[in-house]
Design a protein around this motif. Sequence first.
Motif, PDB file in Angstrom:
ATOM      1  N   ASP A 182       4.479 -15.568  -2.020  1.00  0.00           N
ATOM      2  CA  ASP A 182       5.093 -16.253  -3.160  1.00  0.00           C
ATOM      3  C   ASP A 182       4.630 -17.713  -3.151  1.00  0.00           C
ATOM      4  O   ASP A 182       4.908 -18.453  -2.206  1.00  0.00           O
ATOM      5  N   SER A 233      -3.428 -19.452 -15.104  1.00  0.00           N
ATOM      6  CA  SER A 233      -3.970 -18.091 -15.049  1.00  0.00           C
ATOM      7  C   SER A 233      -5.260 -18.059 -14.250  1.00  0.00           C
ATOM      8  O   SER A 233      -5.511 -17.121 -13.484  1.00  0.00           O
ATOM      9  N   SER A 243      -4.360 -18.459 -10.611  1.00  0.00           N
ATOM     10  CA  SER A 243      -3.690 -17.235 -10.178  1.00  0.00           C
ATOM     11  C   SER A 243      -4.715 -16.145  -9.870  1.00  0.00           C
ATOM     12  O   SER A 243      -4.609 -15.442  -8.861  1.00  0.00           O
ATOM     13  N   MET A 272      -5.175 -14.140  -6.335  1.00  0.00           N
ATOM     14  CA  MET A 272      -5.113 -12.680  -6.190  1.00  0.00           C
ATOM     15  C   MET A 272      -6.417 -12.123  -5.634  1.00  0.00           C
ATOM     16  O   MET A 272      -6.423 -11.130  -4.896  1.00  0.00           O
ATOM     17  N   ARG A 292      -7.031  -9.835  -2.080  1.00  0.00           N
ATOM     18  CA  ARG A 292      -7.771  -8.574  -2.024  1.00  0.00           C
ATOM     19  C   ARG A 292      -8.904  -8.597  -1.000  1.00  0.00           C
ATOM     20  O   ARG A 292      -9.513  -7.563  -0.748  1.00  0.00           O
ATOM     21  N   VAL A 347      -2.752  -4.151  -2.933  1.00  0.00           N
ATOM     22  CA  VAL A 347      -2.111  -5.356  -3.476  1.00  0.00           C
ATOM     23  C   VAL A 347      -1.429  -5.016  -4.798  1.00  0.00           C
ATOM     24  O   VAL A 347      -2.053  -4.452  -5.701  1.00  0.00           O
ATOM     25  N   GLU A 348      -0.157  -5.337  -4.919  1.00  0.00           N
ATOM     26  CA  GLU A 348       0.564  -5.198  -6.184  1.00  0.00           C
ATOM     27  C   GLU A 348       0.894  -6.589  -6.712  1.00  0.00           C
ATOM     28  O   GLU A 348       1.690  -7.322  -6.113  1.00  0.00           O
ATOM     29  N   VAL A 349       0.261  -6.963  -7.802  1.00  0.00           N
ATOM     30  CA  VAL A 349       0.527  -8.256  -8.421  1.00  0.00           C
ATOM     31  C   VAL A 349       1.822  -8.147  -9.220  1.00  0.00           C
ATOM     32  O   VAL A 349       1.913  -7.353 -10.153  1.00  0.00           O
ATOM     33  N   SER A 360       3.624 -11.025 -10.478  1.00  0.00           N
ATOM     34  CA  SER A 360       3.608 -12.038 -11.526  1.00  0.00           C
ATOM     35  C   SER A 360       2.450 -12.981 -11.250  1.00  0.00           C
ATOM     36  O   SER A 360       1.665 -12.755 -10.320  1.00  0.00           O
ATOM     37  N   ASP A 385       2.406 -15.698  -9.860  1.00  0.00           N
ATOM     38  CA  ASP A 385       2.466 -16.461  -8.605  1.00  0.00           C
ATOM     39  C   ASP A 385       3.025 -15.677  -7.421  1.00  0.00           C
ATOM     40  O   ASP A 385       3.368 -16.264  -6.396  1.00  0.00           O
ATOM     41  N   GLU A 386       3.102 -14.354  -7.517  1.00  0.00           N
ATOM     42  CA  GLU A 386       3.585 -13.579  -6.372  1.00  0.00           C
ATOM     43  C   GLU A 386       2.974 -12.187  -6.348  1.00  0.00           C
ATOM     44  O   GLU A 386       2.603 -11.628  -7.376  1.00  0.00           O
ATOM     45  N   ALA A 387       2.890 -11.640  -5.137  1.00  0.00           N
ATOM     46  CA  ALA A 387       2.311 -10.302  -4.969  1.00  0.00           C
ATOM     47  C   ALA A 387       2.791  -9.691  -3.658  1.00  0.00           C
ATOM     48  O   ALA A 387       3.140 -10.395  -2.709  1.00  0.00           O
TER      49      ALA A 387
END
Length: 355
Positions: free
Chosen positions: A8, A80, A83, A87, A91, A97-99, A101, A103-105
């Motif tokens: 986060d 964006s 971000s 992300m 990876r 990896v599950e994005v 939002s 700003d968090e994953a």
Amino acid sequence: MKKFIHIDMDCFFAAVEMQKRPELKNVPMAIGGSKLRRGVIATCNYPARAFGVHSAMATANALRVCPQLVLVPGSMKEYSRISAQIMSILRTFTDQVEVVSVDEAFLDVTDCSLHNGSATLIAQDIRAEIFKQTGLTASAGVAPVRFIAKIASDENKPNGQCVVTPDQLDGFVLNLPLKKIPGVGKVTQEKLANMGLHTCADIREKNLNFMIDKFGKFGLSIWHKSHGIDNRGLSFNRERKSIGVEHTLAEDITTYEQCCDCLDNLLLRLNERMESKSQQTICTLGVKLKFNDFKSTSVEQKANQLSTGLFKQLLLQAFYRKAERSIRLVGIFVNLPSGELNKQLELNLKLDLFT
């Protein structure tokens, strides 16, 4: 045993702005709209939070509790871009990896061989790499259960890390305030508190049927989480469920005709947004009104194409719920078809009230 990491970013939008303007680092600042335009706060830095400023707060209220607050309009295009860079860094550690939002994953590092499989060291490495490449800090939560990893990432903010090992899991959950469980909002928290339920330990004293009787399906979720149970893995194909646009009015309005006057511009913007996402198929149309007491109502109906006439009918349905209140926001939206959504759709109007 699974190994989840929740990353986060720390006050992400504000951090990007402070990086560009270091003089803002130690003064209260927020990303948000103008007080004159009835704006809201998107996020703020930690000095501003010390005054009680928080996201989704009306800009006028934020300035009331913190008169020296510096407002910055922000740039979603830049956020964006950064971000996407973050992300991409995640990876390089795993493709699991599950994005969630911008700003968090979540990351599932159960089968990751880096650092001999130590999720703690992997999380530290991730945070160091994010800082090295972007100059921004991130906090991390590490746990064998997905929702606990998310809660843990908030424990030592900013620029911190919290690890909940399998041996520590039960003790961590036992003393957890119920307000920290994802999905437990202010209304549910108050209802739980009125029943004398404040922590997960309190829930464990109740049987499952009691929770389902009082809270329905969500009662089952609360009961499971209070026992540290969350069997969800990661989702890699997060499906968009709706597209919408809304307009916060410079001054409150009180008539149906004034609401209709907002439709033309909203329809134009909705069309543009749908085209930008190459979205043509829809399954429902809906309208949303927010009143001067900040409560909202939405009405929707099954449809397969945009229709000004239907939007006006739905708008009238919503307008009847205003009672003596004035209207501060008008919005329209479409729901998109999916396997689950189509099963749930009904032909009749549906009204959702949010407090």
